[in-house]
Design an enzyme around this catalytic site. Structure first.
Site, short mmCIF file in Angstrom:
data_model
loop_
_atom_site.label_atom_id
_atom_site.label_comp_id
_atom_site.label_asym_id
_atom_site.label_seq_id
_atom_site.Cartn_x
_atom_site.Cartn_y
_atom_site.Cartn_z
N ASP A 149 -7.78 -5.57 0.08
CA ASP A 149 -8.23 -6.49 -0.96
C ASP A 149 -7.81 -7.93 -0.74
O ASP A 149 -8.18 -8.81 -1.52
CB ASP A 149 -7.69 -6.01 -2.32
CG ASP A 149 -8.27 -4.66 -2.70
OD1 ASP A 149 -7.50 -3.75 -3.03
OD2 ASP A 149 -9.50 -4.52 -2.60
N HIS A 182 0.86 -1.19 0.00
CA HIS A 182 0.00 0.00 0.00
C HIS A 182 0.89 1.24 0.00
O HIS A 182 1.94 1.25 0.62
CB HIS A 182 -0.90 0.02 1.26
CG HIS A 182 -2.09 0.91 1.10
ND1 HIS A 182 -2.02 2.26 1.34
CD2 HIS A 182 -3.34 0.65 0.70
CE1 HIS A 182 -3.21 2.79 1.12
NE2 HIS A 182 -4.04 1.85 0.72
#
Ligand code: SDX
Length: 431
Positions: free
Chosen positions: A366, A308
């Site tokens: 996710d 991320h």
């Protein structure tokens, strides 16, 4: 305008340029470079915006080091535990948690807007049945501006609010229609007696031939998934919505732009790519082969659902999602789900591997969401549409915040030009 709390000095040649510093409620200070070009004839250069704050906002705060996500100051783990999606929608839109009367009124307003114009059904018939539902959603959401003319005037606060309510209310209906169309089943109308998440599941899985009872375990899990995806500061798709909105484009067109951006596998498309990756790995003994590929500079393969731009310790949403995956599968009597086993072992191995530790790569939102959606009966092609319908409230809240700011102007970045210098046209016979 933010208040200056100091000055940064930039030396350019023999010139020293004073740049104001602003301090936020939380997070890093910012240096305002708005006047840099006028004072130095230079641009800043920050492709990917790794060090750039593009706006000021009061909606969501992320602390990447602490793994903290706040919506209007409230931590996501508390909201996921004690709140519900429509209450988080109210919080994101209006800035405060609603009291009982405000919640009832808001829920009623959303419920009354869940149907789409009957003629919109025709749009779906123009698509192939095997179209990706994200393709249909981009098309149909963009087309909403052809129908809802009484909520297109962005200068009217009331019309902005109606557009926001319509978007929150209709996106699940459109996503469910995209799914029904892809499986060749008739559209199912929203039911006003159902709560938001149950209504979505009913529109997806009910058929005219029999009663469909929504499983309360699944609707609670779906509501939590929606909450975990609701907003996330200035991510790629939210920045797309803001940039589209800065030109004065209507809110439906802006949300369609956000859906298009979210589709990419580096962003919201990662949930589909992640489950497909876990299925391709198949069994725990094949994990080392994929870990090696993820570390191989010459191999474009990346561990989907990992890494991320902001979170450098852990994504608090992934933590909640992992607990939810365990809970839902257990409650559904799905034991030893091979995909979940591969996911957990992959996470364990990766988090002990120097490559992932050194690059601060952890599971993101996710990584586990697809396992729950798969257990609910959704095909992988519906994972990103569910992300999109959940993120719509974040997009439209950020859009309203921007449009409501009287100082906002059109976003127009510059560039570092590396093309040809000036040259004259050469007629074709001389080339
Ligand atoms: C979402 O921004 C948001 O808030 C997004 C989101 C939201 O709610 O809106 O949180 C939703 O989009 C989550 C992210 C979903 N995407 C994926 O899971 C796809 C896989 N992850 C990546 O592609 C990547 O981690 C990103 C896109 C998420 C972040 O990319 P960055 O910040 O630009 O980092 P990078 O690509 O520069 O990578 C840094 C290094 C690189 O190695 P070096 O070139 O420094 O040697 O880490 C490596 C990368 O190769 N790396 C990975 C990796 N992610 C980064 N290596 C293997 N597997 C990965 N997943």
């Amino acid at each position: 305008m933010p208040k200056s709390t100091g000055t940064a000095q930039l030396k350019v040649g023999d010139k020293t340029i004073d740049l104001p510093i602003y301090s936020p409620t939380l997070g890093p200070d910012v240096v305002d470079i708005g006047k840099l070009y006028a004072q130095s004839d230079m641009f800043t250069y920050d492709p990917g915006f790794t060090s750039t704050a593009a706006c000021e906002s009061a909606i969501t705060y992320i602390d990447g080091d602490k793994g903290e996500l706040l919506h209007r100051g409230y931590p996501i783990d508390q909201l996921a535990q004690d709140s519900h999606f429509l209450e988080v929608c109210y919080l994101l839109l209006f800035g405060e948690l609603p009291n009982k009367a405000e919640m009832i009124d808001f829920e009623q307003r959303v419920t009354n807007h869940t149907m789409v114009h009957e003629q919109m059904h025709n749009f779906f018939r123009g698509f192939r049945r095997d179209s990706h539902p994200m393709a249909t959603m981009v098309g149909v959401v963009g087309a909403m501006s052809a129908f809802y003319h009484d909520s297109l005037d962005i200068n009217d606060p009331w019309q902005r609010e109606v557009a926001a309510i319509r978007m929150i209310a209709k996106l699940p209906t459109i996503a469910a229609m995209a799914y029904k169309y892809s499986v060749g089943q008739p559209f199912v109308y929203p039911k006003n007696s159902l709560d938001y998440a149950s209504n979505f599941l009913h529109m997806c899985f009910a058929v005219p031939c029999e009663e469909y009872q929504v499983n309360p375990i699944l609707s609670k899990a779906m509501d939590r998934i929606m909450m975990l995806h609701a907003d996330h500061e200035q991510n790629a798709s939210t920045s797309t919505v803001r940039l589209a909105g800065s030109s004065g484009a209507n809110p439906f067109a802006c949300i369609a732009a956000g859906i298009a951006c979210l589709w990419g596998p580096a962003h919201g498309g990662a949930n589909q790519a992640c489950l497909e990756m876990l299925r391709e790995i198949g069994t725990v003994d094949r994990i080392p082969e994929y870990i090696a590929r993820a570390k191989d500079k010459d191999d474009p393969f990346r561990l989907m659902g990992f890494g991320h731009r902001v979170y450098k310790n852990f994504d608090p949403r992934a933590t909640v999602m992992k607990e939810s995956a365990d809970e839902v599968l257990e409650l559904m009597g799905i034991h030893n789900n091979p995909t979940l086993q591969v996911a957990k072992e992959l996470e364990r191995i990766a988090l002990e591997d120097d490559y992932f530790i050194s690059k601060k790569l952890y599971p993101n939102v996710d990584f586990y969401s697809g396992i729950i959606l798969d257990a609910m009966g959704f095909p992988t092609s519906m994972f990103t549409p569910i992300f999109a319908l959940s993120r719509t409230v974040g997009w439209i809240s950020q859009w309203r915040e921007m449009i409501g700011d009287p100082t906002q102007k059109i976003g127009r970045p510059r560039q570092l030009y590396i093309g040809e210098a000036h040259r004259d046209y050469v007629p074709v016979e001389k080339r």
